[in-house]
Design a protein around this motif. Structure first.
Motif, PDB file in Angstrom:
ATOM      1  N   UNK A  30       0.818  -1.205   0.000  1.00 45.68           N
ATOM      2  CA  UNK A  30       0.000   0.000   0.000  1.00 45.68           C
ATOM      3  C   UNK A  30       0.857   1.262   0.000  1.00 45.68           C
ATOM      4  N   UNK A  31       1.916   1.236   0.799  1.00 52.66           N
ATOM      5  CA  UNK A  31       2.836   2.368   0.841  1.00 52.66           C
ATOM      6  C   UNK A  31       3.468   2.590  -0.525  1.00 52.66           C
ATOM      7  N   UNK A  32       3.850   1.497  -1.204  1.00 51.52           N
ATOM      8  CA  UNK A  32       4.465   1.617  -2.515  1.00 51.52           C
ATOM      9  C   UNK A  32       3.513   2.137  -3.579  1.00 51.52           C
ATOM     10  N   UNK A  33       2.290   1.632  -3.592  1.00 52.94           N
ATOM     11  CA  UNK A  33       1.292   2.106  -4.558  1.00 52.94           C
ATOM     12  C   UNK A  33       1.008   3.589  -4.349  1.00 52.94           C
ATOM     13  N   UNK A  34       0.949   4.006  -3.095  1.00 55.45           N
ATOM     14  CA  UNK A  34       0.705   5.422  -2.806  1.00 55.45           C
ATOM     15  C   UNK A  34       1.898   6.283  -3.200  1.00 55.45           C
ATOM     16  N   UNK A  35       3.120   5.755  -3.039  1.00 57.83           N
ATOM     17  CA  UNK A  35       4.301   6.427  -3.593  1.00 57.83           C
ATOM     18  C   UNK A  35       4.122   6.651  -5.090  1.00 57.83           C
ATOM     19  N   UNK A  36       3.693   5.597  -5.784  1.00 53.75           N
ATOM     20  CA  UNK A  36       3.602   5.633  -7.241  1.00 53.75           C
ATOM     21  C   UNK A  36       2.630   6.699  -7.720  1.00 53.75           C
ATOM     22  N   UNK A  37       1.491   6.817  -7.056  1.00 56.49           N
ATOM     23  CA  UNK A  37       0.493   7.791  -7.494  1.00 56.49           C
ATOM     24  C   UNK A  37       0.933   9.208  -7.148  1.00 56.49           C
ATOM     25  N   UNK A  38       1.673   9.365  -6.054  1.00 56.96           N
ATOM     26  CA  UNK A  38       2.225  10.683  -5.737  1.00 56.96           C
ATOM     27  C   UNK A  38       3.283  11.087  -6.756  1.00 56.96           C
ATOM     28  N   UNK A  39       4.109  10.123  -7.168  1.00 56.82           N
ATOM     29  CA  UNK A  39       5.223  10.412  -8.065  1.00 56.82           C
ATOM     30  C   UNK A  39       4.823  10.502  -9.531  1.00 56.82           C
ATOM     31  N   UNK A  40       3.902   9.660  -9.961  1.00 59.41           N
ATOM     32  CA  UNK A  40       3.635   9.501 -11.387  1.00 59.41           C
ATOM     33  C   UNK A  40       3.301  10.784 -12.118  1.00 59.41           C
ATOM     34  N   UNK A  41       2.352  11.560 -11.607  1.00 57.47           N
ATOM     35  CA  UNK A  41       1.933  12.764 -12.315  1.00 57.47           C
ATOM     36  C   UNK A  41       3.010  13.843 -12.265  1.00 57.47           C
ATOM     37  N   UNK A  42       3.793  13.857 -11.178  1.00 55.76           N
ATOM     38  CA  UNK A  42       4.878  14.837 -11.068  1.00 55.76           C
ATOM     39  C   UNK A  42       5.993  14.511 -12.061  1.00 55.76           C
ATOM     40  N   UNK A  43       6.310  13.234 -12.188  1.00 47.93           N
ATOM     41  CA  UNK A  43       7.336  12.813 -13.133  1.00 47.93           C
ATOM     42  C   UNK A  43       6.879  13.053 -14.567  1.00 47.93           C
ATOM     43  N   UNK A  73       6.151  20.891 -18.365  1.00 50.65           N
ATOM     44  CA  UNK A  73       5.425  21.971 -17.689  1.00 50.65           C
ATOM     45  C   UNK A  73       5.563  21.948 -16.162  1.00 50.65           C
ATOM     46  N   UNK A  74       6.390  21.065 -15.635  1.00 51.80           N
ATOM     47  CA  UNK A  74       6.524  20.971 -14.178  1.00 51.80           C
ATOM     48  C   UNK A  74       7.204  22.211 -13.604  1.00 51.80           C
ATOM     49  N   UNK A  75       6.670  22.762 -12.513  1.00 61.02           N
ATOM     50  CA  UNK A  75       7.406  23.804 -11.788  1.00 61.02           C
ATOM     51  C   UNK A  75       8.747  23.257 -11.311  1.00 61.02           C
ATOM     52  N   UNK A  76       9.709  24.134 -11.100  1.00 63.65           N
ATOM     53  CA  UNK A  76      11.062  23.700 -10.775  1.00 63.65           C
ATOM     54  C   UNK A  76      11.173  22.850  -9.528  1.00 63.65           C
ATOM     55  N   UNK A  77      10.270  23.041  -8.562  1.00 63.20           N
ATOM     56  CA  UNK A  77      10.362  22.312  -7.286  1.00 63.20           C
ATOM     57  C   UNK A  77       9.402  21.130  -7.208  1.00 63.20           C
ATOM     58  N   UNK A  78       8.658  20.863  -8.284  1.00 62.50           N
ATOM     59  CA  UNK A  78       7.605  19.847  -8.186  1.00 62.50           C
ATOM     60  C   UNK A  78       8.153  18.470  -7.836  1.00 62.50           C
ATOM     61  N   UNK A  79       9.198  18.014  -8.514  1.00 66.15           N
ATOM     62  CA  UNK A  79       9.734  16.678  -8.213  1.00 66.15           C
ATOM     63  C   UNK A  79      10.295  16.591  -6.797  1.00 66.15           C
ATOM     64  N   UNK A  80      10.776  17.707  -6.272  1.00 68.85           N
ATOM     65  CA  UNK A  80      11.303  17.689  -4.902  1.00 68.85           C
ATOM     66  C   UNK A  80      10.198  17.426  -3.878  1.00 68.85           C
ATOM     67  N   UNK A  81       8.942  17.757  -4.233  1.00 63.31           N
ATOM     68  CA  UNK A  81       7.855  17.517  -3.281  1.00 63.31           C
ATOM     69  C   UNK A  81       7.585  16.035  -3.096  1.00 63.31           C
ATOM     70  N   UNK A  82       8.043  15.203  -4.030  1.00 59.99           N
ATOM     71  CA  UNK A  82       7.842  13.757  -3.873  1.00 59.99           C
ATOM     72  C   UNK A  82       8.535  13.262  -2.608  1.00 59.99           C
ATOM     73  N   UNK A  83       9.813  13.550  -2.449  1.00 62.56           N
ATOM     74  CA  UNK A  83      10.507  13.136  -1.229  1.00 62.56           C
ATOM     75  C   UNK A  83       9.959  13.862  -0.011  1.00 62.56           C
ATOM     76  N   UNK A  84       9.708  15.153  -0.150  1.00 64.30           N
ATOM     77  CA  UNK A  84       9.239  15.935   0.995  1.00 64.30           C
ATOM     78  C   UNK A  84       7.928  15.393   1.539  1.00 64.30           C
ATOM     79  N   UNK A  85       7.072  14.861   0.668  1.00 64.29           N
ATOM     80  CA  UNK A  85       5.766  14.359   1.104  1.00 64.29           C
ATOM     81  C   UNK A  85       5.813  12.887   1.494  1.00 64.29           C
ATOM     82  N   UNK A  86       6.522  12.073   0.714  1.00 63.63           N
ATOM     83  CA  UNK A  86       6.417  10.631   0.920  1.00 63.63           C
ATOM     84  C   UNK A  86       7.419  10.068   1.935  1.00 63.63           C
TER      85      UNK A  86
END
Length: 356
Positions: free
Chosen positions: A174-187, A194-207
């Protein structure tokens, strides 16, 4: 885009990327699917994510529904005053899952045998219950590991590559699937340009904090399963506390991830939280998230997604069952903004959806 590993996390990342027309190459060392199921099931938040992507009906056709209660520190059977414990759980017609403490384990790389399990049951329970015809035998320990960084340049970690822990509570997949959905659209946003410069950094900050919390609660559960007098006393106390609805809801929310709130700054309590499925004019809210886009849900009928309309859908619905006038949802179903002012709204999408 290359995804290494086609387990549930890798497959979900690939699916999320394909929603945004990103070309994906998935690499998997196994040539055939596993002949057994490694997981107990999907928790509430993961089920919600499946509904958001239109996958839930197919899962329900093949799965079984289970009550969301009673799985913090497992339900262990203490044998009529002894200091030993094991679990024996129905897992389908005439199929049971047996978890029994190991003793004198030598080489952990060697898989256990049916006789190993039967011997331990006889030693602890006084009977081996006639166990036979195992579908799968495996060992697990109490090791916990968490990656220091989830991103190094163009390499990102998710699922078991980012965190490992004991399987207590069934949180790993469950943790992994939730990682994937948080990361997928940002990646995908990064790849599409069109990603803002800090968008990918929010993946680690959140997950990463979410994973750290899972590691903590699995450590706590391992301690509670100990046969020592101290942990047994704490377990009895916790069992009493779990009779209180508020305590039970808190622990269930922690295990099932429905209480997660990403830190999006000060203000209203809703931003950062996931939005449960709700009635809207077009049937159900989650039906509007199948394409993995953002959503502006507007009860006033006065707002617009403006220059973000190629990335954010807009539904004007005064009948929507919300406690706020309007909100902006990210593709992962977490609230990005609440309010009713167009100018205030215009100041927020760029953080998640780039320039207009």
């Amino acid at each position: 885009m290359v995804v290494a590993g086609c387990g549930p996390t890798g497959a979900m990342v690939a699916a999320e990327l394909r929603l945004h027309d990103v070309r994906v190459l998935v690499l998997e060392k196994d040539t055939e699917p596993a002949s057994f199921v490694r997981i107990v099931g999907l928790h509430i938040r993961s089920i919600e994510l499946m509904a958001m992507r239109g996958l839930l009906d197919r899962l329900l056709e093949r799965g079984r529904r289970r009550p969301a209660a009673g799985f913090f520190a497992a339900k262990v059977a203490e044998i009529r005053g002894t200091d030993r414990a094991f679990s024996l759980t129905p897992f389908g017609e005439k199929v049971y899952r047996v978890v029994v403490p190991a003793a004198g384990v030598g080489d952990r790389a060697e898989p256990p045998t049916l006789e190993d399990v039967a011997q331990r049951l006889r030693a602890i329970a006084g009977t081996d219950f006639g166990v036979h015809s195992p579908r799968r035998l495996s060992r697990f320990g109490d090791a916990t590991r968490l990656a220091e960084r989830y991103r190094v340049g163009r390499v990102l970690l998710a699922g078991d590559a980012a965190h490992v822990h004991p399987p207590i509570g069934g949180q790993g997949l469950n943790l992994g699937v939730q990682d994937a959905v948080n990361l997928g659209w940002k990646l995908a946003a990064q790849v599409r340009g069109w990603a803002p410069g800090t968008l990918l950094d929010t993946y680690q900050a959140e997950r990463r904090p979410v994973a750290a919390d899972v590691l903590d609660n699995t450590r706590a559960q391992v301690e509670l399963l100990s046969a020592e007098p101290g942990p047994r006393a704490v377990r009895r106390l916790l069992a009493e506390l779990m009779d209180l609805d508020e305590v039970n809801r808190h622990l269930i929310g922690k295990i099932t991830a429905i209480d997660i709130r990403y830190d999006l700054g000060e203000g209203h309590d809703l931003p950062g939280r996931r939005l449960p499925d709700t009635d809207v004019a077009q049937d159900r809210l989650y039906d509007l998230l199948h394409r993995g886009r953002g959503l502006l849900l507007d009860r006033t009928g006065r707002l617009t997604a403006g220059g973000w309309s190629d990335r954010v859908d807009h539904l004007a619905d005064p009948t929507a069952a919300l406690d706020v006038p309007c909100l902006l949802l990210r593709p992962d179903g977490h609230v990005a903004w609440v309010g009713d002012d167009q100018q205030d709204l215009d100041d927020h999408p760029s953080r998640w959806f780039g320039d207009r």
